[in-house]
Every structure is written in structure tokens, then in C-alpha cells.
Design a protein around this motif. Structure first.
Motif, PDB file in Angstrom:
ATOM      1  N   THR A  13       0.823  -1.213   0.000  1.00 31.52           N
ATOM      2  CA  THR A  13       0.000   0.000   0.000  1.00 31.52           C
ATOM      3  C   THR A  13       0.857   1.263   0.000  1.00 31.52           C
ATOM      4  OG1 THR A  13      -0.200   0.073   2.412  1.00 31.52           O
ATOM      5  CG2 THR A  13      -1.894  -1.156   1.214  1.00 31.52           C
ATOM      6  N   ASP A  14       2.161   1.128   0.262  1.00 36.09           N
ATOM      7  CA  ASP A  14       3.063   2.280   0.263  1.00 36.09           C
ATOM      8  C   ASP A  14       3.726   2.520  -1.093  1.00 36.09           C
ATOM      9  OD1 ASP A  14       2.693   2.804   3.060  1.00 36.09           O
ATOM     10  OD2 ASP A  14       3.960   1.064   3.466  1.00 36.09           O
ATOM     11  N   LEU A  15       3.541   1.616  -2.040  1.00 41.51           N
ATOM     12  CA  LEU A  15       4.158   1.771  -3.363  1.00 41.51           C
ATOM     13  C   LEU A  15       3.687   3.065  -4.007  1.00 41.51           C
ATOM     14  CD1 LEU A  15       3.887  -1.854  -4.768  1.00 41.51           C
ATOM     15  CD2 LEU A  15       5.855  -0.763  -3.666  1.00 41.51           C
ATOM     16  N   GLY A  16       4.625   3.780  -4.621  1.00 34.33           N
ATOM     17  CA  GLY A  16       4.304   5.041  -5.273  1.00 34.33           C
ATOM     18  C   GLY A  16       4.403   6.237  -4.354  1.00 34.33           C
ATOM     19  N   LYS A  17       4.580   5.998  -3.056  1.00 35.36           N
ATOM     20  CA  LYS A  17       4.704   7.107  -2.113  1.00 35.36           C
ATOM     21  C   LYS A  17       6.159   7.542  -2.002  1.00 35.36           C
ATOM     22  CE  LYS A  17       0.755   5.717   0.685  1.00 35.36           C
ATOM     23  NZ  LYS A  17       0.328   5.273   2.009  1.00 35.36           N
ATOM     24  N   THR A  18       6.373   8.786  -1.611  1.00 28.76           N
ATOM     25  CA  THR A  18       7.726   9.290  -1.399  1.00 28.76           C
ATOM     26  C   THR A  18       8.164   8.898   0.006  1.00 28.76           C
ATOM     27  OG1 THR A  18       7.327  11.154  -2.865  1.00 28.76           O
ATOM     28  CG2 THR A  18       9.183  11.342  -1.350  1.00 28.76           C
ATOM     29  N   GLY A  23      20.333   9.084   3.917  1.00 27.75           N
ATOM     30  CA  GLY A  23      21.057   8.915   2.664  1.00 27.75           C
ATOM     31  C   GLY A  23      20.198   8.660   1.442  1.00 27.75           C
ATOM     32  N   THR A  24      18.902   8.541   1.610  1.00 28.09           N
ATOM     33  CA  THR A  24      18.029   8.207   0.477  1.00 28.09           C
ATOM     34  C   THR A  24      16.690   8.919   0.590  1.00 28.09           C
ATOM     35  OG1 THR A  24      19.008   6.011   0.311  1.00 28.09           O
ATOM     36  CG2 THR A  24      16.889   6.300  -0.727  1.00 28.09           C
ATOM     37  N   GLU A  25      16.200   9.394  -0.546  1.00 25.96           N
ATOM     38  CA  GLU A  25      14.842   9.917  -0.632  1.00 25.96           C
ATOM     39  C   GLU A  25      14.355   9.698  -2.051  1.00 25.96           C
ATOM     40  OE1 GLU A  25      12.135  13.923  -0.002  1.00 25.96           O
ATOM     41  OE2 GLU A  25      14.205  13.901   0.694  1.00 25.96           O
ATOM     42  N   GLY A  26      13.129   9.212  -2.191  1.00 22.93           N
ATOM     43  CA  GLY A  26      12.568   8.989  -3.511  1.00 22.93           C
ATOM     44  C   GLY A  26      11.268   8.226  -3.440  1.00 22.93           C
ATOM     45  N   VAL A  52      13.934   2.034  -4.142  1.00 15.35           N
ATOM     46  CA  VAL A  52      13.618   3.465  -4.201  1.00 15.35           C
ATOM     47  C   VAL A  52      14.208   3.995  -5.500  1.00 15.35           C
ATOM     48  CG1 VAL A  52      13.835   5.697  -3.057  1.00 15.35           C
ATOM     49  CG2 VAL A  52      13.690   3.610  -1.686  1.00 15.35           C
ATOM     50  N   GLY A  53      13.330   4.461  -6.390  1.00 20.77           N
ATOM     51  CA  GLY A  53      13.799   4.865  -7.707  1.00 20.77           C
ATOM     52  C   GLY A  53      14.332   3.626  -8.413  1.00 20.77           C
ATOM     53  N   LYS A  54      15.620   3.644  -8.763  1.00 21.87           N
ATOM     54  CA  LYS A  54      16.244   2.506  -9.439  1.00 21.87           C
ATOM     55  C   LYS A  54      17.248   1.787  -8.552  1.00 21.87           C
ATOM     56  CE  LYS A  54      15.679   4.462 -14.021  1.00 21.87           C
ATOM     57  NZ  LYS A  54      16.323   4.898 -15.256  1.00 21.87           N
ATOM     58  N   GLU A  55      17.292   2.131  -7.258  1.00 18.63           N
ATOM     59  CA  GLU A  55      18.260   1.540  -6.340  1.00 18.63           C
ATOM     60  C   GLU A  55      17.582   0.653  -5.310  1.00 18.63           C
ATOM     61  OE1 GLU A  55      20.305   4.779  -4.538  1.00 18.63           O
ATOM     62  OE2 GLU A  55      21.396   5.287  -6.353  1.00 18.63           O
ATOM     63  N   SER A  56      18.259  -0.433  -4.933  1.00 14.44           N
ATOM     64  CA  SER A  56      17.776  -1.318  -3.877  1.00 14.44           C
ATOM     65  C   SER A  56      18.537  -1.024  -2.589  1.00 14.44           C
ATOM     66  CB  SER A  56      18.009  -2.782  -4.250  1.00 14.44           C
ATOM     67  OG  SER A  56      17.266  -3.114  -5.389  1.00 14.44           O
ATOM     68  N   HIS A  57      17.833  -1.013  -1.478  1.00 14.43           N
ATOM     69  CA  HIS A  57      18.432  -0.741  -0.173  1.00 14.43           C
ATOM     70  C   HIS A  57      17.983  -1.819   0.792  1.00 14.43           C
ATOM     71  CE1 HIS A  57      19.561   3.321  -1.466  1.00 14.43           C
ATOM     72  NE2 HIS A  57      18.404   3.297  -2.109  1.00 14.43           N
ATOM     73  N   VAL A  58      18.947  -2.488   1.448  1.00 12.54           N
ATOM     74  CA  VAL A  58      18.630  -3.514   2.437  1.00 12.54           C
ATOM     75  C   VAL A  58      18.606  -2.846   3.803  1.00 12.54           C
ATOM     76  CG1 VAL A  58      19.340  -5.687   3.491  1.00 12.54           C
ATOM     77  CG2 VAL A  58      19.667  -5.323   1.036  1.00 12.54           C
ATOM     78  N   LYS A  64      14.114   3.264  10.830  1.00 12.39           N
ATOM     79  CA  LYS A  64      13.028   4.241  10.712  1.00 12.39           C
ATOM     80  C   LYS A  64      12.940   4.769   9.282  1.00 12.39           C
ATOM     81  CE  LYS A  64      12.201   4.164  15.140  1.00 12.39           C
ATOM     82  NZ  LYS A  64      11.449   3.027  15.561  1.00 12.39           N
ATOM     83  N   ILE A  65      11.722   4.808   8.763  1.00 14.99           N
ATOM     84  CA  ILE A  65      11.426   5.303   7.417  1.00 14.99           C
ATOM     85  C   ILE A  65      10.430   6.446   7.568  1.00 14.99           C
ATOM     86  CG2 ILE A  65      10.397   4.712   5.173  1.00 14.99           C
ATOM     87  CD1 ILE A  65      12.765   2.989   5.665  1.00 14.99           C
ATOM     88  N   THR A  66      10.653   7.535   6.834  1.00 14.60           N
ATOM     89  CA  THR A  66       9.692   8.634   6.826  1.00 14.60           C
ATOM     90  C   THR A  66       8.941   8.610   5.504  1.00 14.60           C
ATOM     91  OG1 THR A  66      11.127   9.982   8.219  1.00 14.60           O
ATOM     92  CG2 THR A  66       9.382  11.134   7.019  1.00 14.60           C
ATOM     93  N   ILE A  67       7.625   8.533   5.580  1.00 12.17           N
ATOM     94  CA  ILE A  67       6.791   8.611   4.379  1.00 12.17           C
ATOM     95  C   ILE A  67       6.348  10.062   4.291  1.00 12.17           C
ATOM     96  CG2 ILE A  67       4.689   7.826   3.239  1.00 12.17           C
ATOM     97  CD1 ILE A  67       4.969   5.205   4.769  1.00 12.17           C
TER      98      ILE A  67
END
Length: 78
Positions: A13-18, A23-26, A52-58, A64-67
Motif C-alpha cells: 500500500t506504500d508503493l508510489g509514495k515518497t 542517505g536516500t529519498e525517492g 527506491v527509484g532505481k536503487e535497492s536498499h537492504v 526508521k522510514i519517513t513517508i
């Protein structure tokens, strides 16, 4: 409006959200929850992969993730 969640809470349900984390935002394009097993008696370790975008992050499940954005509404085709 922004919401802070743990990586373990990310789902389809979070797909498409910023989203953002250090170190990452997208735009979240994919999310995978899984386990990594080590050789020998070591226990399995949980992880979350965020695309996120074209990069994978493990990420660790407790990271913590900020939507910060809402999903874009699809354009109406007439």
C-alpha cells in the motif's frame, strides 16, 4: 504531512509514495521482506529490501522510514 514508521511496516500500500531514510529519498517502487541464513547454527536474520527509484536498499526491520508523500492518483483516461 509525514509519518515515521519502522521498515517492517512497509508494504504494497506504500508503493508510489515518497519515502526517505538516512542517505536516500525517492519514490518507493518495491518492497520485499525476507530472511538471511548463515552457515552453521546461527539463527536466521530478518531484512527488508526497499526499491527506491532505481536503487535497492537492504534495511533492518527496526530502521526508521519517513513517508513524506502520498501516492499519486492515476490520470483519468477518457
Amino acid at each position: 504531512m509525514s509519518t515515521v514508521i519502522e521498515a517492517r511496516r512497509l508494504n504494497g500500500t506504500d508503493l508510489g509514495k515518497t519515502i526517505s531514510f538516512p542517505g536516500t529519498e525517492g519514490t518507493l517502487r518495491g518492497v520485499v521482506h525476507g530472511f538471511i541464513t548463515e552457515e552453521g547454527p546461527a539463527p536466521s536474520k530478518r531484512y527488508v529490501t526497499a526499491i527506491v527509484g532505481k536503487e535497492s536498499h537492504v534495511l533492518e526491520p527496526s530502521d526508521k522510514i519517513t513517508i513524506t508523500g502520498r501516492m499519486k492518483k492515476p490520470e483519468v483516461q477518457s
